[in-house]
Scaffold this motif. Structure first.
Motif, PDB file in Angstrom:
ATOM      1  N   GLU A  37      -4.350  50.776  -1.002  1.00 36.24           N
ATOM      2  CA  GLU A  37      -4.035  49.451  -0.442  1.00 36.24           C
ATOM      3  C   GLU A  37      -4.477  48.369  -1.408  1.00 36.24           C
ATOM      4  OE1 GLU A  37      -5.325  48.298   3.382  1.00 36.24           O
ATOM      5  OE2 GLU A  37      -4.473  50.048   4.375  1.00 36.24           O
ATOM      6  N   PRO A  38      -3.616  47.364  -1.652  1.00 38.67           N
ATOM      7  CA  PRO A  38      -4.022  46.253  -2.526  1.00 38.67           C
ATOM      8  C   PRO A  38      -5.081  45.394  -1.842  1.00 38.67           C
ATOM      9  CG  PRO A  38      -1.876  45.825  -1.535  1.00 38.67           C
ATOM     10  CD  PRO A  38      -2.225  47.242  -1.181  1.00 38.67           C
ATOM     11  N   ASP A  39      -5.898  44.755  -2.626  1.00 41.13           N
ATOM     12  CA  ASP A  39      -6.946  43.895  -2.105  1.00 41.13           C
ATOM     13  C   ASP A  39      -6.330  42.672  -1.427  1.00 41.13           C
ATOM     14  OD1 ASP A  39      -8.882  41.363  -2.789  1.00 41.13           O
ATOM     15  OD2 ASP A  39      -9.999  43.174  -2.247  1.00 41.13           O
ATOM     16  N   LEU A  40      -6.751  42.381  -0.194  1.00 42.59           N
ATOM     17  CA  LEU A  40      -6.160  41.292   0.582  1.00 42.59           C
ATOM     18  C   LEU A  40      -6.384  39.936  -0.087  1.00 42.59           C
ATOM     19  CD1 LEU A  40      -4.720  40.284   3.109  1.00 42.59           C
ATOM     20  CD2 LEU A  40      -6.932  40.252   4.286  1.00 42.59           C
ATOM     21  N   LEU A  41      -7.597  39.690  -0.573  1.00 42.87           N
ATOM     22  CA  LEU A  41      -7.887  38.415  -1.227  1.00 42.87           C
ATOM     23  C   LEU A  41      -7.064  38.252  -2.495  1.00 42.87           C
ATOM     24  CD1 LEU A  41     -11.772  38.152  -0.781  1.00 42.87           C
ATOM     25  CD2 LEU A  41      -9.975  36.939   0.480  1.00 42.87           C
ATOM     26  N   ALA A  42      -6.871  39.363  -3.209  1.00 39.72           N
ATOM     27  CA  ALA A  42      -6.054  39.300  -4.421  1.00 39.72           C
ATOM     28  C   ALA A  42      -4.613  38.957  -4.079  1.00 39.72           C
ATOM     29  CB  ALA A  42      -6.123  40.630  -5.163  1.00 39.72           C
ATOM     30  N   GLN A  43      -4.109  39.505  -2.973  1.00 40.32           N
ATOM     31  CA  GLN A  43      -2.751  39.197  -2.527  1.00 40.32           C
ATOM     32  C   GLN A  43      -2.611  37.710  -2.184  1.00 40.32           C
ATOM     33  OE1 GLN A  43      -2.177  42.274   0.609  1.00 40.32           O
ATOM     34  NE2 GLN A  43      -0.259  42.655  -0.457  1.00 40.32           N
TER      35      GLN A  43
END
Length: 215
Positions: A37-43
């Motif tokens: 899963e990609p990092d939410l903050l990075a998204q």
């Protein structure tokens, strides 16, 4: 006593032998996959960066500014208030019952719970409250003519208060959310609230319609 020992003893012995079995390491069972899963903050940061580069952030800010100014210039009309088709009056008693003790800064009770208090005894209504539709030329003409020489507060339930203040050189207010008309039970305008002794007289007054555009 001996019978109790015979029952508890084997139980303690069993618990002593069972505990190591419960803590046994059975090793890895099945395949373990890495977290993808990609990092939410990075998204979020990436999306904001894209919006900034494409100018979308500036557009959204301008739209928010436009809507805010529009809402200030012309607030949401108060729902459920119609032009008065007949004149009616009623008395409104502002007396309230204090629900709990009111104390001063030293903790001394100055108003006991259960006391009935009429705010008009200490803070009189110094000027009439006049509720009207700011988009109705007849109501504007009636209110500004009748209360021209008074400090009456002209309170809109619909219309553009800032525009009217500029055009008529008089302060206009707006009943945001209709809290005042609901409090007094007003269902039609123009309406007035005036003090008579220790009560308030509320009047919805029917007036003749007038052709023309409010300004």
């Amino acid at each position: 006593m001996n019978r109790t020992i015979l029952i508890v003893g084997p139980l303690l012995a069993w618990l002593g032998t069972a505990t190591p079995a419960l803590a046994r390491d059975y090793g890895q069972q099945g395949t373990v996959w890495p977290i993808v899963e990609p990092d939410l903050l990075a998204q979020i940061h990436a999306r904001l960066t894209r919006l900034e580069k494409t100018g979308e952030t500036a557009r959204l800010n301008q739209e928010l500014k436009r809507r805010t100014i529009a809402r200030v210039n012309r607030p949401e009309p108060v729902a459920g208030v119609d032009p008065a088709s007949a004149t009616r009056s009623w008395r409104f008693d502002p007396t309230i019952t204090v629900e709990r003790n009111i104390a001063d800064d030293k903790g001394r009770v100055i108003i006991a719970a259960g006391t009935r208090v009429n705010p008009l005894d200490t803070v009189p209504l110094r000027a009439p409250l006049v509720f009207l539709d700011g988009d109705d030329p007849a109501q504007l003409a009636w209110a500004t003519r009748r209360f021209a020489a008074t400090r009456a507060k002209l309170i809109l339930v619909r219309g553009a208060p800032l525009e009217l203040m500029k055009a008529r050189q008089r302060r206009f207010y707006f009943d945001q959310g209709g809290s005042l008309v609901k409090h007094f039970g007003i269902r039609a305008v123009p309406a007035t609230v005036e003090q008579e002794g220790r009560i308030l007289l509320v009047t919805e007054e029917a007036i003749e319609p007038q052709k023309g555009k409010a300004s």
